[in-house]
Write a protein that holds these residues in place. Structure first.
Motif, PDB file in Angstrom:
ATOM      1  N   ARG A  10      38.700  31.948  53.660  1.00  0.00           N
ATOM      2  CA  ARG A  10      38.848  32.822  53.141  1.00  0.00           C
ATOM      3  C   ARG A  10      38.984  32.694  51.928  1.00  0.00           C
ATOM      4  N   SER A  12      37.602  35.412  47.682  1.00  0.00           N
ATOM      5  CA  SER A  12      37.937  36.480  47.207  1.00  0.00           C
ATOM      6  C   SER A  12      36.551  36.965  48.017  1.00  0.00           C
ATOM      7  N   ARG A  14      34.839  40.741  47.033  1.00  0.00           N
ATOM      8  CA  ARG A  14      34.317  41.529  46.194  1.00  0.00           C
ATOM      9  C   ARG A  14      33.384  43.180  45.825  1.00  0.00           C
ATOM     10  N   ILE A 166      42.298  39.048  46.023  1.00  0.00           N
ATOM     11  CA  ILE A 166      44.188  39.368  45.245  1.00  0.00           C
ATOM     12  C   ILE A 166      43.558  40.139  43.803  1.00  0.00           C
ATOM     13  N   ASN A 168      44.802  41.093  39.941  1.00  0.00           N
ATOM     14  CA  ASN A 168      45.448  41.593  38.506  1.00  0.00           C
ATOM     15  C   ASN A 168      44.794  42.774  37.981  1.00  0.00           C
ATOM     16  N   GLN A 169      43.419  43.474  37.851  1.00  0.00           N
ATOM     17  CA  GLN A 169      43.218  43.881  37.625  1.00  0.00           C
ATOM     18  C   GLN A 169      43.603  45.026  37.459  1.00  0.00           C
ATOM     19  N   SER A 209      33.749  28.848  45.312  1.00  0.00           N
ATOM     20  CA  SER A 209      34.483  29.029  43.499  1.00  0.00           C
ATOM     21  C   SER A 209      34.487  27.202  43.424  1.00  0.00           C
ATOM     22  N   ARG A 211      36.785  23.538  43.346  1.00  0.00           N
ATOM     23  CA  ARG A 211      38.131  22.962  42.981  1.00  0.00           C
ATOM     24  C   ARG A 211      38.119  21.823  42.276  1.00  0.00           C
TER      25      ARG A 211
HETATM   26  C1  LIG Z   1      47.311  36.186  40.781  1.00  0.00           C
HETATM   27  C2  LIG Z   1      45.440  36.543  40.929  1.00  0.00           C
HETATM   28  C3  LIG Z   1      44.659  37.426  40.460  1.00  0.00           C
HETATM   29  C4  LIG Z   1      43.489  37.344  40.692  1.00  0.00           C
HETATM   30  N1  LIG Z   1      43.058  38.307  39.514  1.00  0.00           N
HETATM   31  C5  LIG Z   1      41.456  38.773  39.745  1.00  0.00           C
HETATM   32  C6  LIG Z   1      41.037  39.469  39.594  1.00  0.00           C
HETATM   33  O1  LIG Z   1      41.944  40.620  38.784  1.00  0.00           O
HETATM   34  N2  LIG Z   1      39.831  40.216  39.636  1.00  0.00           N
HETATM   35  C7  LIG Z   1      38.899  39.717  40.440  1.00  0.00           C
HETATM   36  O2  LIG Z   1      37.875  39.587  40.391  1.00  0.00           O
HETATM   37  N3  LIG Z   1      39.897  38.323  40.922  1.00  0.00           N
HETATM   38  C8  LIG Z   1      41.092  38.265  41.006  1.00  0.00           C
HETATM   39  N4  LIG Z   1      41.978  37.354  41.331  1.00  0.00           N
HETATM   40  C9  LIG Z   1      40.897  35.942  42.153  1.00  0.00           C
HETATM   41  C10 LIG Z   1      40.029  34.569  41.622  1.00  0.00           C
HETATM   42  O3  LIG Z   1      40.028  34.970  40.818  1.00  0.00           O
HETATM   43  C11 LIG Z   1      39.387  33.443  42.660  1.00  0.00           C
HETATM   44  O4  LIG Z   1      40.572  33.704  44.111  1.00  0.00           O
HETATM   45  C12 LIG Z   1      39.682  32.522  42.308  1.00  0.00           C
HETATM   46  O5  LIG Z   1      38.400  32.767  41.004  1.00  0.00           O
HETATM   47  C13 LIG Z   1      39.278  31.676  43.098  1.00  0.00           C
HETATM   48  O6  LIG Z   1      38.210  31.868  44.618  1.00  0.00           O
HETATM   49  P1  LIG Z   1      38.614  32.793  46.163  1.00  0.00           P
HETATM   50  O7  LIG Z   1      39.268  33.018  45.439  1.00  0.00           O
HETATM   51  O8  LIG Z   1      37.007  32.471  46.554  1.00  0.00           O
HETATM   52  O9  LIG Z   1      39.132  30.948  46.115  1.00  0.00           O
HETATM   53  C14 LIG Z   1      42.440  36.764  40.892  1.00  0.00           C
HETATM   54  C15 LIG Z   1      43.357  35.638  42.731  1.00  0.00           C
HETATM   55  C16 LIG Z   1      45.784  35.379  41.968  1.00  0.00           C
HETATM   56  C17 LIG Z   1      45.966  34.370  42.806  1.00  0.00           C
END
Ligand SMILES: Cc1cc2nc3c(=O)[nH]c(=O)nc-3n(C[C@H](O)[C@H](O)[C@H](O)COP(=O)(O)O)c2cc1C
Length: 224
Positions: A10, A12, A14, A166, A168-169, A209, A211
């Motif tokens: 898993r 994020s 984009r 996930i 917030n944006q 990313s 940790r």
């Molecule tokens: C509550 C929450 C809000 C987040 N909001 C954004 C966001 O607005 N834009 C974005 O590009 N990533 C967002 N993320 C993703 C995080 O940037 C990402 O989980 C973090 O950098 C770790 O990377 P990974 O998910 O690839 O392991 C969000 C993650 C969480 C848990």
């Protein structure tokens, strides 16, 4: 995919392929994800799944608001990480990684603005899952439960070759979501999960990313 593989896989995502996700698959994902635990089994989550033309309208309206300088009005506490903190350092680190992959120089405000817009367009995902919570509930406590279901959605999605982000944006202009998706005022809009088939050619999707090490964040008591 076993659990360890899923947790390691898993990440994020984009940018997504335009292929739509069958409703039946999204339904399966939610049905599995709501096996997530919640305090007293209260299950304080609700979902609004947006796709198709409605999602196009939401994307457009979000971007219009962003570009007209409308201040965001999140319904779930959003705050900046304290400047002189390790949290802020980690935030800067992931931003640097993403900007390097995307070839966005620090001072290129046009490219930075384009990057910012992507989030408000749900990274071109064919669907977005909005998670809401009833306003009768206090904001702070049930967010633990929301976090559990949020991560479970992201993990289960992998089984269907779907990626997630996930974000917030995606909920910074709740009035847009209310207008196009008919979300009543009685529901607090907490977060969005962009979901779709990852476009692996998109540079930012290669991000790994970092940790913190367990040694730095864990205290062991009663162990050798
Ligand atoms: C509550 C929450 C809000 C987040 N909001 C954004 C966001 O607005 N834009 C974005 O590009 N990533 C967002 N993320 C993703 C995080 O940037 C990402 O989980 C973090 O950098 C770790 O990377 P990974 O998910 O690839 O392991 C969000 C993650 C969480 C848990």
């Amino acid at each position: 995919m076993n659990i360890i593989e899923a947790v390691q896989t898993r990440k994020s995502i984009r940018d997504f392929k335009p292929d739509p996700i069958p409703k039946s698959i999204l339904e399966k994902i939610l049905k599995l994800a709501i096996r997530a635990p919640s305090a007293s089994n209260a299950q304080p989550w609700e979902f609004i799944v947006i796709g198709g033309e409605v999602l196009e309208k939401v994307r457009q309206a979000n971007v219009e608001k962003l570009n007209s300088g409308t201040p965001p009005s999140p319904e779930y506490e959003a705050f900046a990480w304290p400047l002189a903190s390790v949290y802020r350092q980690r935030q800067v680190e992931i931003a640097k990684q993403l900007f390097t992959l995307m070839d966005i120089p620090r001072k290129d405000s046009a490219k930075r603005a384009q990057w910012m817009e992507r989030g408000f367009r749900y990274f071109n995902a064919p669907a977005v899952i909005i998670i809401t919570m009833d306003r009768m509930l206090p904001e702070a406590r049930p967010s633990l439960d929301i976090g559990a279901v949020m991560q479970t959605i992201c993990l289960v999605a992998l089984e269907f070759e779907l990626g997630t982000c996930i974000e917030n944006q995606g909920v910074l202009y709740p009035d847009v979501l209310r207008r196009f998706a008919g979300i009543p005022d009685s529901k607090r809009i907490i977060t969005a999960i962009a979901i779709g088939y990852p476009d692996w050619d998109f540079p930012a999707n290669r991000v790994e990313s970092l940790r913190e090490s367990i040694a730095h964040i864990t205290t062991w008591c009663g162990f050798e």
